[in-house]
Scaffold this motif. Structure first.
Motif, PDB file in Angstrom:
ATOM      1  N   LYS A 129       0.612  -1.583  -0.396  1.00 28.66           N
ATOM      2  CA  LYS A 129       0.156   0.067   0.039  1.00 28.66           C
ATOM      3  C   LYS A 129       0.673   1.092   0.059  1.00 28.66           C
ATOM      4  O   LYS A 129       2.349   1.304   0.560  1.00 28.66           O
ATOM      5  N   GLY A 130       0.813   2.236  -0.113  1.00 28.40           N
ATOM      6  CA  GLY A 130       0.731   3.682  -0.071  1.00 28.40           C
ATOM      7  C   GLY A 130       1.493   3.867  -1.962  1.00 28.40           C
ATOM      8  O   GLY A 130       1.026   3.774  -2.743  1.00 28.40           O
ATOM      9  N   ASN A 131       2.267   4.805  -1.536  1.00 28.56           N
ATOM     10  CA  ASN A 131       3.228   5.448  -2.896  1.00 28.56           C
ATOM     11  C   ASN A 131       3.880   4.404  -3.710  1.00 28.56           C
ATOM     12  O   ASN A 131       4.156   4.948  -4.753  1.00 28.56           O
ATOM     13  N   PHE A 132       4.243   3.254  -2.777  1.00 23.90           N
ATOM     14  CA  PHE A 132       5.019   2.809  -3.962  1.00 23.90           C
ATOM     15  C   PHE A 132       4.325   0.939  -3.860  1.00 23.90           C
ATOM     16  O   PHE A 132       5.237   0.400  -4.596  1.00 23.90           O
ATOM     17  N   VAL A 133       3.698   0.868  -4.085  1.00 23.99           N
ATOM     18  CA  VAL A 133       2.557  -0.220  -4.480  1.00 23.99           C
ATOM     19  C   VAL A 133       3.283  -0.527  -5.728  1.00 23.99           C
ATOM     20  O   VAL A 133       3.501  -1.564  -6.095  1.00 23.99           O
ATOM     21  N   TYR A 134       2.781   0.088  -6.760  1.00 26.18           N
ATOM     22  CA  TYR A 134       3.641  -0.368  -8.967  1.00 26.18           C
ATOM     23  C   TYR A 134       5.276  -0.435  -8.556  1.00 26.18           C
ATOM     24  O   TYR A 134       5.263  -1.236  -9.477  1.00 26.18           O
ATOM     25  N   ALA A 135       5.644  -0.400  -7.308  1.00 28.79           N
ATOM     26  CA  ALA A 135       7.448  -0.543  -7.284  1.00 28.79           C
ATOM     27  C   ALA A 135       7.432  -2.813  -6.851  1.00 28.79           C
ATOM     28  O   ALA A 135       7.938  -3.399  -8.440  1.00 28.79           O
ATOM     29  N   LYS A 136       5.847  -3.362  -6.543  1.00 23.30           N
ATOM     30  CA  LYS A 136       6.008  -4.408  -6.001  1.00 23.30           C
ATOM     31  C   LYS A 136       6.121  -4.703  -7.354  1.00 23.30           C
ATOM     32  O   LYS A 136       5.075  -5.206  -8.352  1.00 23.30           O
ATOM     33  N   GLU A 137       6.820  -6.004  -7.320  1.00 20.73           N
ATOM     34  CA  GLU A 137       6.598  -7.145  -8.542  1.00 20.73           C
ATOM     35  C   GLU A 137       5.682  -8.897  -7.840  1.00 20.73           C
ATOM     36  O   GLU A 137       4.560  -8.852  -8.180  1.00 20.73           O
ATOM     37  N   ARG A 138       6.835  -9.190  -6.691  1.00 21.90           N
ATOM     38  CA  ARG A 138       5.556 -10.291  -5.906  1.00 21.90           C
ATOM     39  C   ARG A 138       6.599 -10.716  -4.673  1.00 21.90           C
ATOM     40  O   ARG A 138       7.514  -9.834  -4.814  1.00 21.90           O
ATOM     41  N   TYR A 139       6.227 -11.179  -3.897  1.00 24.64           N
ATOM     42  CA  TYR A 139       6.355 -11.602  -3.159  1.00 24.64           C
ATOM     43  C   TYR A 139       6.466 -13.063  -2.311  1.00 24.64           C
ATOM     44  O   TYR A 139       5.929 -13.704  -2.970  1.00 24.64           O
ATOM     45  N   ILE A 140       6.903 -13.385  -2.125  1.00 27.80           N
ATOM     46  CA  ILE A 140       7.555 -14.952  -1.681  1.00 27.80           C
ATOM     47  C   ILE A 140       7.228 -15.018  -0.258  1.00 27.80           C
ATOM     48  O   ILE A 140       7.614 -14.481   0.627  1.00 27.80           O
TER      49      ILE A 140
END
Lengths: 293, 134
Positions: A129-140
């Motif tokens: 969440k927040g301003n940098f959501v776009y940077a997330k590709e995936r979570y292990i």
């Protein structure tokens, strides 16, 4: 001013908090010990691997044409980051520091397309969440502590394959380097593309080697292995730092709780004394009034 | 006494062995070979195989390696490998189970990637078992 009963209640609750923090400190201490062995063993392996690789490279012609050494043909603007955080809080600034460092990097490289692979729940929470959501590709979704060498191999293989296909032009790892229990550093390293300087022997040439089957063939296997060991090392360093940070935080919490109990006990005694004095005064003045009357 | 040299086996998990030894014999991708003291500098890749060490007291010790690399330099020999077990350390039951599950994957047919992985696991399990049965 609190009443004696209220103060007593507070003392009780803080005593139980203190017990919990002390227990957590001991758990962190024992885990720290276990993971410290692993990090030291892995450091040996990583160093030896680095030495072997450096010596092997030193006896080859200066140009290295291995695909992991070049960023030609890659989407140069695409940067991939593996961010290693903890799964749990209550470990001081450990998670915050490394997340902050990552955010700074994203801000500074706003022109590039930065994509994050997240290991550790805390990083995922921040970047979901927040301003940098776009940077997330995936979570292990794997506990960092259970992320063993064979899982690192799978991840490293995916990254190397992605790089060789030109999907991204740089690979960074953001992790926390463990120094001592009191000291660890949020660190970032660029893993890909590899650079020849990374393997410089600083003039310590070793002469001729017999190489079987051939330098290129060995390098072909050694480079991906090198990426694996680096990644594994970073994960272990982070894990050790996390337990160390948690231990330190819990020691501080236990101490603070102790201080608070002391203070509360003092004000409890004061309040008690005051109540007694007040009652005495009432009795005496009552008695005097009777005598006078 | 024969001349000795320093020999180490290192995995990411731990330093498995570190001692002076008289000789080792290993199985490289280009064939089996032996190393004695004062060997010329060498770098080679190893197969998933058994490595035999003849230590300073002339005692023979064997290890099962999951591939890896071997470097000889100035009487220092290092083996870097993903996994390594000594004779007494093999968990026979678990290795058998690994072997069976790998065989199952191979016979049932999965993706090429899965099969490749199973092949590696099978080879490792077989080498581990070979070390125990001799």
């Amino acid at each position: 001013m609190l009443s004696t009963r209220e103060i007593k209640q507070r003392i009780r609750s803080i005593t139980s908090i203190k017990q919990i923090t002390r227990a957590m400190e001991m758990v962190a201490a024992s885990r720290l010990k276990r993971v410290e062995f692993r990090v030291i063993a892995s450091r040996t392996y990583t160093e030896k691997m680095h030495q072997v690789l450096s010596r092997l490279i030193s006896c080859r012609p200066p140009e290295i044409s291995h695909p992991l050494f070049t960023d030609e043909g890659h989407k140069a603007g695409n940067v991939k980051i593996v961010l290693i955080t903890g799964d749990k809080g209550l470990c001081g600034a450990y998670n915050n520091n490394i997340i902050k460092k990552t955010v700074e990097f994203i801000r500074e490289n706003a022109s590039k397309k930065v994509k994050l692979i997240l290991l550790g729940k805390k990083g995922n929470i921040y970047f979901s969440k927040g301003n940098f959501v776009y940077a997330k590709e995936r979570y292990i979704p794997e506990p960092v502590e259970k992320f063993g060498y064979n899982k690192v191999q799978t991840l490293a293989a995916q990254l190397v394959a992605g790089y060789e296909e030109g999907e991204f032009g740089e690979l960074h790892i953001f992790f926390t380097k463990f120094n001592t229990v009191m000291q660890s550093f949020p660190t970032s390293i660029r893993l890909l593309p590899l650079e020849k300087d990374m393997f410089d022997l600083k003039g310590k040439s070793v002469g001729e080697y017999i190489i079987e089957p051939s330098a290129d063939q060995i390098l072909e296997h050694l480079f991906p292995k090198y990426i694996e060991t680096q990644l594994y090392q970073c994960i272990l360093e982070s894990l050790t730092s996390e337990f160390a940070a948690r231990r330190v935080a819990m020691i501080a919490a236990t101490e603070n709780a102790g201080e608070m109990i002391d203070e509360l006990t003092r004000s409890y005694n004061k309040a008690r004394q005051e109540a007694i004095t007040k009652e005495l005064l009432e009795v005496i003045s009552g008695a005097e009034a009777l005598i006078q009357g | 006494m024969a001349k000795t040299f320093k020999f180490e086996i290192v995995t990411p998990e731990k330093v498995v062995y570190s001692d002076s030894v008289q000789s080792i014999s290993a199985d490289g991708t280009e064939g089996a070979f032996g190393v004695l003291a004062d060997h010329a500098p060498l770098i080679t890749e190893l197969r998933t195989s058994i490595l035999t060490v003849n230590d300073a007291n002339n005692k023979t010790v064997q290890f099962a390696l999951d591939g890896g690399f071997l470097e000889v330099i100035a009487n220092n020999v290092i083996v870097l490998t993903d996994a390594c077990v000594a004779e007494g350390e093999v968990n026979v039951e678990k290795t058998r189970a690994d072997k069976e599950s790998a065989e199952k994957t191979l016979s049932s047919g999965g993706s090429a990637e899965e099969k490749e992985k199973a092949q590696v696991n099978l080879k490792r399990a077989n080498t581990w078992l070979k070390l125990v049965n001799k």
